[in-house]
Design an enzyme around this catalytic site. Sequence first.
Site, mmCIF file in Angstrom:
data_model
loop_
_atom_site.group_PDB
_atom_site.id
_atom_site.type_symbol
_atom_site.label_atom_id
_atom_site.label_comp_id
_atom_site.label_asym_id
_atom_site.label_seq_id
_atom_site.Cartn_x
_atom_site.Cartn_y
_atom_site.Cartn_z
ATOM 1 C CD GLN A 324 -0.031 -1.339 3.334
ATOM 2 O OE1 GLN A 324 -0.207 -2.280 2.415
ATOM 3 N NE2 GLN A 324 0.190 -1.282 4.454
ATOM 4 C CG ASP A 395 0.789 -5.436 5.644
ATOM 5 O OD1 ASP A 395 0.581 -5.771 7.007
ATOM 6 O OD2 ASP A 395 0.025 -4.548 5.234
ATOM 7 C CG ASN A 396 -3.190 -6.974 5.439
ATOM 8 O OD1 ASN A 396 -3.400 -7.808 6.232
ATOM 9 N ND2 ASN A 396 -3.295 -5.895 5.650
ATOM 10 C CD GLU A 424 -0.437 -9.116 8.624
ATOM 11 O OE1 GLU A 424 -0.972 -8.709 9.684
ATOM 12 O OE2 GLU A 424 -0.509 -8.692 7.349
#
Length: 669
Positions: A324, A395-396, A424
């Site tokens: 992001q 991340d994600n 994750e």
Amino acid sequence: MASNRKSHARAVAAAQDHARTRIAIETVSHEIDGGRFAAKVVAGQPFTVEADVFGDGHDRIRAAVRLRRDAGGQADEAAMVHVDNDRWAATVTAPDPGLWHLSLIAWRDLFATWHEDTAKKIAAGQDIALELEEGRHLIAAALDADPPPKARPKKALSRLLAQIEGAEAQTRQSLLMSDETLALMRAAGPRSNLSHYERELPLRVDREAAAFSAWYEMMPRSWGRDGAHGTFDDVIDRLPYVRDLGFDVLYFPPIHPIGRTNRKGPNNALTAGPDDPGSPYAIGGPEGGHTAIHPDLGTLEDFDRLVAAAADHGLEIALDFAIQCSPDHPWIKQHPEWFDWRPDGTIKFAENPPKKYEDIVNVHFYRDALPSLWLELRDVVLFWVEHGVKIFRVDNPHTKPFPFWEWMIGEVQARHPDTIFLAEAFTRPKVMKRLAKLGFTQSYSYFTWRHAKDELTDYLTELTTEECRHYMRPNFFANTPDINPRFLQTSGRPGFRTRLVLAATLAGNYGIYNGFEICEGRPVPGKEEYLDSEKYQLRQWDFDHPDHIKDDIRLINRIRSEHPAMRDFTNLRFYPAADDNVLYYGRMDAAQGSFLLFHVNLDPFAPHEFAFEVPLWEFGLPDEASIEVEDLLHGNRFTWHGKTHWLALDPENRPYAIWRLIPPGGGRA
């Protein structure tokens, strides 16, 4: 007439094609989704491949596993042994990281069948003159087979055949029926009806840190002196502290410039003050994006010095790969086609209703972003690899397309096979497992929310015994900046000690986020979030707080390091303890003579006294036998007599016990 000839030719071809695979090879242990995905093993560590292998009739069967590094390359071969009920197994080792290839073969061993049948006739007193001649023919056929196996001992075969042909009947029988001849023919005999498994299976071979590692997570910006913003030099000064605790991976959340637009304030406030640092996950600003470093942390040269200094302390640096962007990220102007825009011309910020992340915008992966965004993200990872980072916490990943991850991880590992990716993804079970299949080396798990004995037993049994054990390696983080578990909010110091020993001894990979060692658990009321979270502000940590558990961390990490049984996640076994508040389990590496037992009191508020069974059966010992024990917490040695014993665990004293069993005849630690 021509039609009949074509039909006959097709039938003959089909019969010949079917005849090639006379031996059945089924249910291969390391086959994931029909070979669509690679099973995972560790370089240099033996692993066991199993399969069902059988044929028609009563002929003796042989089978082997073949392992090769490169397509079309020479395969190493390991003989399989019969286990039970047509299940066969072989233990093999892949020496180096990378993508390997696994195949299986099986064949009829005509000489072994002849040998077995002839032995029965000899025992029955039957005339075996013709059988001896048949045996001679089988040896001659082995010598004349074209082409011979690479390792066929032709000279030994020639000498044996000459001896048989020149010998009288009794000597001929002795020669043909000897164990030496049987062993020679096992290696040299023709592989009759040689059958190949229908597909070659991919095998991802990783370095040991993929399966066995201890992570310490910290935000460098909070490690400054006297309240100042931390730098990489501050982290270098603290490396001895992390290494002294026994960790081998030091993991940083994003270290990139942080955007100003919609910057969050303390405790996720929508308005930030002029000196508030913002969330490190709002990546990107005028200073740069995913390949830039936050200027208050230092320069890229400073980071390189940190990586080198960490290596000198036996630590690897792991970085967060969070895709992001902040609304100020350079990509937004350079590549507006990578982002989603609203009808009024504004960029769409991230949401997970009812949660809103006003300081973050997400890329999309299709339309005009394919392939340019995919290549850019791959190159971001490769950039950090070139700066010495080989471990990435992602991340994600479950919110990004599966095809991207499979492609990107494959691209990076093709160049750098020793690269590790941790997913994750606290999400649905099938999604977590799919990400592991796609290539993620490690996976976050549900451990954080498993507290009761039955929950832990069921979950760990699934992870260590079901098919997922071949492709999903969990990393048991006891806490994270995003997750302040409710158990830790209320259980005090005993609860932190309990969760530490569970995370570190149930899994091969585990981690803690700084603050855990001083039992930091102050929550935002009603939420699994930290009050005054350093995701939104700088924190000053007093790691010498009197309630610290640093001694426990050092002890557990030392036990993990010193005992071979701790390195194989799948060797976990649960044993009987007569109390629902006590988890009792063992880890065993028989080849290394390493066997550890663990008792953990899951109740942080009360002592428990209970009966338990010493697993004497693991050593083939009767219930009344004795076994020597070492208490790994205190260092004393003594003897347990018999199977049933009693133990009390007081959480205020120490909520766990760890024992090393020393079987008869001794054994290594």
